[in-house]
Design a protein around this motif. Sequence first.
Motif, short mmCIF file in Angstrom:
data_model
loop_
_atom_site.label_atom_id
_atom_site.label_comp_id
_atom_site.label_asym_id
_atom_site.label_seq_id
_atom_site.Cartn_x
_atom_site.Cartn_y
_atom_site.Cartn_z
N ASP B 486 -14.31 40.37 57.32
CA ASP B 486 -14.33 39.40 57.00
C ASP B 486 -14.94 39.35 55.10
O ASP B 486 -15.78 40.09 54.50
CB ASP B 486 -16.82 39.81 56.77
CG ASP B 486 -17.00 38.56 56.06
OD1 ASP B 486 -16.68 37.81 56.42
OD2 ASP B 486 -18.25 38.30 56.00
N ARG B 487 -13.66 38.74 54.71
CA ARG B 487 -13.26 38.61 53.42
C ARG B 487 -12.01 37.75 53.23
O ARG B 487 -11.40 37.05 54.10
CB ARG B 487 -12.58 39.98 52.39
CG ARG B 487 -10.86 40.17 53.30
CD ARG B 487 -11.14 41.59 51.99
NE ARG B 487 -9.73 42.01 52.66
CZ ARG B 487 -8.46 41.63 52.03
NH1 ARG B 487 -8.49 40.86 50.81
NH2 ARG B 487 -7.15 42.04 52.39
N THR B 488 -11.61 37.12 51.76
CA THR B 488 -10.40 36.52 51.94
C THR B 488 -9.70 36.68 51.11
O THR B 488 -9.89 38.10 49.73
CB THR B 488 -11.31 34.87 50.91
OG1 THR B 488 -11.66 35.99 49.60
CG2 THR B 488 -12.35 33.96 51.40
N VAL B 489 -8.44 36.21 50.75
CA VAL B 489 -7.27 36.49 50.34
C VAL B 489 -6.62 35.30 49.63
O VAL B 489 -6.56 33.79 49.93
CB VAL B 489 -5.68 36.94 50.77
CG1 VAL B 489 -6.78 38.31 51.58
CG2 VAL B 489 -5.87 35.69 51.97
N THR B 490 -6.06 35.66 48.80
CA THR B 490 -5.15 34.95 47.58
C THR B 490 -3.84 34.30 47.86
O THR B 490 -3.03 35.46 48.07
CB THR B 490 -5.36 34.66 46.50
OG1 THR B 490 -7.09 35.15 45.87
CG2 THR B 490 -5.10 33.53 45.12
N ASP B 501 -8.53 29.54 48.65
CA ASP B 501 -8.88 31.10 49.01
C ASP B 501 -8.41 30.33 50.93
O ASP B 501 -9.01 30.15 51.24
CB ASP B 501 -9.23 31.73 48.40
CG ASP B 501 -8.86 32.60 46.93
OD1 ASP B 501 -8.21 32.00 46.36
OD2 ASP B 501 -10.55 33.00 46.78
N ASP B 707 19.36 42.05 34.69
CA ASP B 707 18.22 42.12 35.39
C ASP B 707 17.57 40.71 36.67
O ASP B 707 19.15 39.78 36.45
CB ASP B 707 16.54 41.33 34.32
CG ASP B 707 15.26 41.74 34.62
OD1 ASP B 707 15.27 42.41 36.01
OD2 ASP B 707 14.07 41.59 34.52
N VAL B 708 17.61 40.27 37.34
CA VAL B 708 17.45 39.56 38.19
C VAL B 708 16.03 39.14 38.67
O VAL B 708 15.20 39.21 38.78
CB VAL B 708 17.96 40.05 39.36
CG1 VAL B 708 19.17 40.74 39.91
CG2 VAL B 708 16.81 41.34 40.40
N PRO B 709 16.40 37.55 38.34
CA PRO B 709 15.34 36.92 39.07
C PRO B 709 14.08 36.99 40.18
O PRO B 709 15.15 37.56 41.19
CB PRO B 709 15.67 35.48 39.34
CG PRO B 709 17.13 35.45 39.33
CD PRO B 709 17.26 36.77 39.35
N PRO B 710 12.79 37.19 39.82
CA PRO B 710 11.90 37.09 40.88
C PRO B 710 12.21 37.09 42.55
O PRO B 710 11.75 37.48 43.83
CB PRO B 710 10.77 36.71 40.62
CG PRO B 710 10.64 36.56 39.31
CD PRO B 710 12.57 35.87 39.12
#
Lengths: 214, 752
Positions: B486-490, B501, B707-710
């Motif tokens: 019983d919770r929310t996530v983003t 949410d 580096d590579v983009p996300p």
Amino acid sequence: MDINLNDLLRRYKSHPFEDYKLETPHTGIISFKVEDGQPVKGPSGKWLHKPGTLLYVLEREKNPKRIYAPCSGEVVHVRTELDGQFVEAGEELLSIRHRLDKDEIIDRILTQVLFIFGAPQRARFFLIPEMATKIERKSSGSICVAPGDEILIMSLMKRDTMIAYAGEPGVIYKVYFKSGDLVEQGAPLLGICSPEKLPYINKVIQRIKTEWED
Amino acid sequence: MADSGKLLTQLADRISYLIDIKGDAKWANLDELLDRVHGLRQSLFDITEARLFEELDRIEERVSFLEDRVAEKLSPAEVVNIVRSIQRFTLQDVLENVYDSYTELGGEGECNIDPAMVVARAIISRRVKNKLYRHQVMVIGHEKGRGEEFRNGGCARPWGNDKALRYMRVAETEGIPIHFFIFTPGSFPIEDYPGAAQQIARNLYVMSKLKVPMVSFISEGGSGGAEAIGLSDIRLMGAMGYYSVISPEGAAAIEGRIREGEKLPKELIRHCAAQLKMTAKDNLELGTIDRIIEEPPLGARREDYGFFRRLRYEMIRATDEVVLKTKSFRAFRAYALKQRAEEGKDIPEDFDVAIAWDLSDLEIERLLELRSKKYRGLGKRGYIQLKKGLRLGLGRARDMATKGYYELRYGLLRPHQRNVQKVIEEVSGEGTVFLKKVTEPVRAAYDFVFPKLERPRKVSAPESMERRSIFAEDWEQYVSPLANEDRTVTCPNASKYGCLDLWVPDLYGELCGVCPSCGHHFPLEYQWYLENLFDQGSVREFNTHIVSGNPLNFQGLDARLKRDIKRTGRKSAIITFDAEVKGIKLVVAMLYSDFRSGTVGSAEGEKFVRACDRARTTRRPFLAYIHTTGGIRIQEGTLGVVQMPKCTVAVREYIDSGGLYMVVYDNNSYAGPVASFLGCSPYQVGIRSSRIGFAGPRVIRETTGQDVPPDYHSARNALKRGHIQGIWDRREFRKNLYDALVTMGGPNLYYK
């Protein structure tokens, strides 16, 4: 264009900061992770993919949301009395006092005093050859433009379209692109200012460049 | 004095080489010894010749003593240092000293598609009874260079591997054997087209059935990069070479959970090098190579001409062996070849026999059969079989009976049925056209007078009514255990698209783990797919008796395996089963994340091959659903790496026999499996929000320095690069899969 540059400059000198006020995005129980006066960093990395300093955690329905600093600066006005309390959405929590550097101040002054002519759509842009030669020879400060002048060429998929200038008449103060650059829609192409203000602006910019300490 | 200068250079080289091997200039005061040599060089004309030579003799004696001491006991980490030394021979030396002449193809030096991959048409000759026989061969290999930056240290870029493939095809057209030389620390892990993983997969797919004899020599065999040109009929390896699933540094970073940028402890690297069983001797014991080519005690260097003579002899002998195995009459020649082999160290000047290296159609068929057998047999000792004795025998008998039944049904009866059907269709088609001409006016008049009444269509029962869970009771519907909170996530895209949410029971219940605003797919457990993708009660697992093991006795793996077995209730990272999708029967192999992050070891490879063969026997489509795969299980060393060619051979044979092979990637799919048996599929699809690639961002940063983009590995980018053919929504997975099976499979699915 009724802007007193001296006032503007004085204002920036007395307070070279910009305050970013941070509000809660939604309700929840807040727990601060920073203190008053603490320096924080904004997002970093080539793609700004590394988040900045953690400012606070806002928990709603067992969902702790971590909020990071949107810019670098110093944390001020932290409402510590709210720590561990339930807050409503839109509640002011803290500010980040961001110290403006030389370039940011010049940019801000220029956006206030110049008329910016933006790209009508995403394409490659060129100045018309005569204009390009003139700018090359005389530097941009002494070339006048009036509404309706065809000064730019927009090149997209091998099709060239002449772009007529639309805006206040004046001299080209700054060209924001290199010939042949791919410019996004709305991005600035030219900065135009009235001829009488030109020497004055130049002087102010010069002063900022030489006197301002970052 | 001129000679003494040369002697000094040689001594300095020998000392530097020892420093390279030990990785420590302080060992046995090597740095001081080197300083003495440099000092002598500077005072060459200030001291007397007698004193100079006296000093030289003393240093030479010391260096020889130290060389013997180092050679006495070389640790695996030191072997790695030998291979990486700048003084180690490269492909250029091989081309100049092993082959009579050569012409480089596809560029030369810096002016090249990929200077790290060298291709050359070469001539290699042998003397038999004072007669010279010349053989044309295609030489393909990595060039590490002598410190030139453009060689990229022998790390082939995707287009370098593509170039290799192009010339393999040229060799096939011309019917000449290929000699591969593997000198790579690994493939250059970039996704730019054609893509590191996808290109290696393509290479393996083609090589598994390339119609020419292939022999490979491994000096530095770094995982996927080595496999790109490593699937050959005979694999030779230098005695001082290494062939490994991962570099010791990479293994140390994983095992020691070392953070990016932190220094790796030397001791840990040495420990990992020893654990990975990467030396030639280890690999021969594991069966991943066929023979070792002797090298000087501290490894062959550029001027070791004796070694090049041996290498030349062994390359010819290996090619002879491959060719002879395909001949129906070979007894005497094979015997002669074997005799020579047993002679051991002495390399004969002349060969006893001259064997032509071109093959007839029948011989090519035999060559491919032998290659298939060789690779299918690899890594058999890497897993545990729970069924033994009678049960195993019964299982085999059942498999044979099944094979017989399907052979009869599809191999004998189906073609006749199809032929008869075809004839009937054609005759009836002709008849219809003829009859239509005659009956058309009559029918039109009839329809006008007696119009047809439209019949109501049959109403089919809703699909949900038919479904029955294997994880839930008949009366309840399967709900992901993730929803029991019983919770929310983003949503991770909330800041970009302003997604609200999400309440967890909603998200993992009716929303199927998909954000309703932006469509982001939250990961779901593999059971959800078993439950929602296939028809009720149709999932029937097989080969559950094959269990993941710890063939290299890798420290700590046993405990981790035990923990995963207990946690998941399964015995390997792959589930193979028969299933149905809206009535279409298919065979499925599913790699899932809960067991060793879906890594592929010997057990997983064997189960995959058997699933592939089952699909081939039963003439059913084959689906590889990749819930997650972290690559090859590094703790199994090269036994893990050889699963790449092994499974690709099985896939190739399945596709060649007319099967429909589809791959669906979900969550994260990286490294070896994508660079082999998954990446070679003609139909690859990604589930939204999945990531597909060769190496993760950290490895890319550490290897390429960029580096590579996300979103570098996102399904969307994989689609843009042409690595996958589409992106499916999880909620429409079942429907899309059915449509794809019907569209790509045609009316009979198994379409040949």
